[in-house]
Design an enzyme around this catalytic site. Structure first.
Site, PDB file in Angstrom:
ATOM      1  N   ASP B   8      76.897  -7.596 101.232  1.00 10.61           N
ATOM      2  CA  ASP B   8      76.497  -8.487 100.161  1.00 10.61           C
ATOM      3  C   ASP B   8      77.427  -8.185  98.998  1.00 10.61           C
ATOM      4  OD1 ASP B   8      75.374  -9.794  98.037  1.00 10.61           O
ATOM      5  OD2 ASP B   8      73.495  -8.666  98.037  1.00 10.61           O
ATOM      6  N   LYS B  70      83.606 -11.930  90.824  1.00  7.06           N
ATOM      7  CA  LYS B  70      83.092 -12.981  91.707  1.00  7.06           C
ATOM      8  C   LYS B  70      82.972 -14.325  90.981  1.00  7.06           C
ATOM      9  CE  LYS B  70      79.042 -13.683  94.672  1.00  7.06           C
ATOM     10  NZ  LYS B  70      77.774 -13.039  95.040  1.00  7.06           N
ATOM     11  N   GLU B 171      74.083 -16.483 100.993  1.00  7.63           N
ATOM     12  CA  GLU B 171      73.151 -15.411 100.638  1.00  7.63           C
ATOM     13  C   GLU B 171      71.694 -15.762 101.007  1.00  7.63           C
ATOM     14  OE1 GLU B 171      74.340 -14.946  96.611  1.00  7.63           O
ATOM     15  OE2 GLU B 171      76.237 -14.026  97.198  1.00  7.63           O
TER      16      GLU B 171
END
Lengths: 410, 523
Positions: B8, B70, B171
């Protein structure tokens, strides 16, 4: 020992993509040879399998190559590129091109291959038949069928496996499954699908929605599909056929076993298992047969190895001894001898160490094995281990001069 | 065969997990933490730091400490998101040669995939240390709204970090996989993901290990940081009223307020009230001023109430897309740090009429799901199957600048869809097929993936020729588009390659450079 070895023997041999081994008429030994063709083994290695004399192996492979049963690496350029394109012929928009043939060389069990082919036969049918539900199935049944079939036909199930010509088929199967699910799970499109299907029951499913299109598949492809479906509607017959074949291979294998033709026996039983993988009796027998075959195989290898050794062809001798160790894992003497060759001929310390350790484990009380292992450790710079083994050797034989010398040097 | 890890790769923290003896496990780093800050820094003397080490020195070295890379990955330098980050980030964001955003720290220019690669390499190292064997393969998660370029850049980052990225998955989908693991029966679940910068809601259906995405919706400009901002402006207002000083004019004070607000927000999830103390926050002629203020949970809840309500509107929209009633949802799963807030939990519980599922850790569930998908791909058994979907709609530009969608977003892949188009002029002999991706109704609001021309159409009145355009997405997400004139059978096609901001050569150069650095580190 003169070894006949030409350039072609270095080439790998594999089964042709459209070869269905079940359709061939083979003797058990030929069957054994065919069963060893996996795309990785070279022609030369096949000659040394021992089931058939090398000349007979050559003749078989030459014939099979001519008949298109096998492809010899580096000579089948045309066929290979055809094979590589095969998935593309299964057109992505649902048109089914040439269906692949069963292929034991793939990372897909034959059952799954047959299941895929059987499912491919349904792709042309009305959507509810694709999903395997009744015409008036409710939303829940449709979803359940879709989820269940997805588990079998989603490409992720075959992620990175060698699926050969089936790759495209798997994707086509899933796409059509998805299409069926999407259209039938929406009440609006479902009504339209049912109207269209009622009007033209034989039409291809893609024509059910949107504007008219010309048929998606060529007449030729359809003909082949029909044939294939015809075969599969007799699925049971195919299975029985295979079982019968398996039984005859097994019986031939057992005859060979009784007559002490171990290699042939092993090959035949292996083939029997390939044709009938669920038969436990075959599998149980295979262990015995294989042990005998290994003994036989190692005998041949040892003879060849000793021959090469006497001819001072040490590199070949090492290779052959090394192979023999694989079949005689219990033979300490052999392991030790091969360790020495690995050490002195190839200077492959890693393999030498493995082999010497194998010898020591099998016969812990032989000083010579300990000493060899110590020398290999010493050469590899692992002094502590070397010292330990020298000391062990001296405990077994306190007069061992070489061990004493080795220990002093350390 | 080496093991597949699930990563993740978060905006603020990253987490790595694996399946061990059939059971998912989060791998702690050498400090014992199950998550690692997604931070990278270069110290004064040129040392490169990642994770906790980078975070620990962030206050004293903020100009050379990268966080939140990100937010920039796969984005154009002139995009609003990058502009927003440029205002907030203490490190320098510069324009790269491919109009991409790059980060300049320690006198060196880094691409975003490179920065992410440092984090991924660290996660890989954590896994390798734990397993005692090399790790080469990974499944990495991204937000559901990530477009092709962002996904490709994340993949590139994996490559730079020496990982073969088997899949990039969403996700929320990963969270659903973690929940659905070893669970039988049919369930409809909602994944409510409120993270630092974004909000996502996904509705999924699962049945005996098969997971299908029904719908996703979200807001890329709504997240925990908005909560922080509300607290900051509350503090600024109160201070102005009390002291007559406007703190927004002072960048340093603003940064301190921001940090304090974030901390207060987190503390308020456990406690009923917190005290914010910022001595020497400002000064004027009368000397230094201190900020000291009590913030009860109620105040925070009043400040952000409309934001939380706003997420519920998105939830309803998503339920509608999924054609599912709120009462049909069997389970609600909360993901993302901001979902720890009691107000959020209460609002979600009230909305769905049931308490959110307690069995998952919102910080770890995504990595676990990624590990499960990795295992599902490479293993022989068929316990889990993810019916993954395409994140954005695909189609072609049509007459008048419109966008005709052939494959709607959230369509299960692999998939193939076709539609008949026609000409717009008499005797038109060629059509141009422009392949677009996005959600806008107007062609130019979407990303152009590629274009080609189909010629040789027989002279006819406009509207008569039939051009069959088919879109195909294969199991690996590769898109190909074909156009066929049904009268002549003539066909043209292209395969659309997702492009990140780096070329293969650049990736190779970066890999080599990082490897050199690895060696240098060991000396």
């Amino acid at each position: 020992m003169p070894v006949e070895f030409s350039e072609r023997h270095a080439r790998k041999v594999r089964l042709a993509d459209d070869c269905d081994p079940t359709t061939l008429r083979l003797s058990p030994t030929e069957g054994y040879l065919l069963s060893r063709i996996d795309g990785q083994t070279t022609w030369g290695e096949l000659r040394q399998m021992g089931a058939l004399p090398p000349d007979a192996v050559d003749a078989c492979i030459e014939d099979w190559a001519k008949e298109g049963v096998v492809v010899i690496d580096g000579t089948g350029g045309m066929e290979r590129s055809k094979a590589a394109e095969a998935p593309k012929r299964v057109r992505s928009n649902g048109a089914i091109g040439d269906l692949p043939s069963l292929d034991e060389g793939l990372d897909l069990s034959l059952e799954i291959q047959e299941e895929l082919l059987a499912f491919a036969g349904l792709l042309d049918k009305p959507y509810h038949e694709v999903l395997g539900v009744s015409k008036d199935a409710d939303a829940r049944e449709i979803k359940k069928a879709y989820f269940g079939l997805s588990k079998r036909f989603h490409p992720d199930r075959y992620f990175r496996r060698n699926t050969g010509a089936f790759e495209g088929l798997i994707e086509t199967c899933f796409k059509r499954l998805l299409e069926a699910y999407e259209l039938l799970s929406d009440p609006n499109t479902r009504a339209e699908v049912q109207r269209t299907e009622a009007a033209a029951p034989a039409s291809a499913p893609s024509e059910a929605v949107g504007k008219p299109k010309k048929p998606l598949t060529s007449i030729e492809a359809r003909k082949r599909l029909r044939q294939r479906v015809g075969q599969l509607s007799g699925h049971k017959r195919v299975v029985q056929d295979r079982k019968r074949k398996a039984k005859s291979f097994f019986e031939a294998g057992m005859t060979a076993f009784r007559e002490e033709r171990w290699l042939e026996a092993s090959g035949s039983v292996r083939l029997a298992i390939a044709f009938d993988p669920d038969n436990q009796a075959y599998r149980e027998s295979f262990a015995d047969v294989q042990r005998k075959a290994h003994e036989e195989r190692s005998k041949v290898l040892l003879k060849q190895a000793n021959g090469a050794y006497e001819m001072r062809d040490l590199k070949d001798a090492y290779k052959l001894f090394n192979d023999a160790v694989h079949f005689r894992p219990f033979d300490a003497e052999l392991a030790h001898r091969t360790a020495n060759l690995a050490f002195s001929v190839e200077n492959d310390l890693k393999r030498a160490k493995e082999l010497a350790q194998q010898a020591v484990e099998l016969e812990p009380d032989v000083g010579e094995y300990r000493r060899t292992l110590a020398q290999i450790f010493e050469e590899a710079g692992m002094d502590a281990n070397a010292r330990r083994e020298y000391e062990a050797a001296l405990r077994i034989d306190p007069k061992d001069k070489e061990a004493k010398a080795g220990l002093r040097k350390l | 065969m080496s093991r597949v890890i699930g990563i993740d790769l978060g905006t603020t923290n990253s987490c790595v997990a694996i399946l061990e003896n059939g059971q998912p496990a989060v791998i702690p780093n050498s400090g014992g933490y199950k998550t690692t800050p997604s931070m990278f820094a270069i110290t004064q003397d040129g040392k490169r730091l990642v994770g906790h080490l980078a975070k620990r020195q962030a206050v004293t070295n903020s100009k050379a400490t990268v966080h939140g890379a990100k937010r920039l990955i796969g984005r154009r330098f002139d995009s609003p998101e990058v502009e927003h980050s440029r205002e907030l980030c203490p490190y320098d964001i510069v324009e790269g040669p491919n109009e991409d955003a790059r980060i300049e720290i320690g006198g060196k220019n880094f691409t975003c995939p490179e920065i992410s690669a440092f984090i991924l390499r660290e996660m890989r190292r954590v896994a390798e240390e734990y397993l005692g064997e090399p790790v080469q393969e990974a499944v990495i998660t991204v937000p559901a709204y990530f477009n092709d370029a962002q996904r490709q850049c994340t993949k590139d980052a994996g490559k730079i970090a020496g990982l073969e990225v088997l899949r990039i998955i969403n996700e929320p989908t990963a969270a659903a996989m973690a929940y659905g693991f070893n669970r039988t029966g049919e369930e409809k679940i909602a994944i409510y993901d409120l993270g630092g910068g974004t909000f996502d809601i996904s509705i999924l259906e699962m049945s005996d290990g098969v997971i299908e995405v029904l719908a996703t919706a979200g807001n890329t400009f709504l997240g925990g940081e908005d909560f922080d901002r509300r607290i900051v402006s509350h503090l600024v207002d109160a201070f102005r009223e009390a002291e007559g000083i406007d703190l927004t004019q002072d960048a340093m004070a603003l940064q301190r307020l921001k940090d304090a607000a974030e901390k207060a927000k987190c503390d308020l999830s456990q406690r009923e009230t917190v005290e914010i103390n910022l001595p020497f926050i400002a000064s004027d002629d009368e000397g230094p001023r201190h900020l000291s203020m009590e913030v009860p949970r109620e105040t925070l809840e009043r400040l952000v109430d409309d934001i939380v309500r706003g997420t519920l509107k998105t939830v309803d929209q998503c339920l509608q897309d999924a054609n599912v009633g709120v009462g049909d949802i069997d389970q609600v799963i909360l993901v993302g740090g901001q979902s720890r807030m009691p107000l959020v939990q209460q609002a979600v519980a009230d909305h769905f009429g049931k308490r959110p599922h307690k069995g998952v850790n919102p910080d770890e569930v995504v990595a676990i799901g990624a590990a499960i998908q990795g295992e599902a791909l490479v293993s022989e058994d068929d316990n889990m199957l993810l019916l993954d979907v395409t994140p954005l709609s695909l189609g072609i530009a049509t007459f008048g600048g419109h966008f005709a969608k052939l494959i709607e977003r959230n369509t299960t892949v692999p998939v193939c869809k076709s539609h008949i188009f026609t000409t717009t002029r008499d005797n038109q002999s060629a059509v141009k097929i422009r392949v677009l991706q996005g959600e806008g109704d107007i062609a130019q609001d979407n990303d152009l993936l590629g274009e080609f021309v189909l010629g040789g159409i027989r002279p006819a009145r406009k509207g008569e020729p039939e051009i069959d355009v088919s879109f195909d997405i294969d199991a690996n997400g590769i898109v190909s588009v074909a156009a066929r004139d049904t009268a002549t059978g003539k066909e043209q096609s292209i395969t659309v390659n997702a492009t990140g901001t780096l070329s293969d050569d650049e990736i190779q150069n970066i890999i080599e450079e990082q490897e050199l650095y690895e060696v240098a580190l060991k000396e």
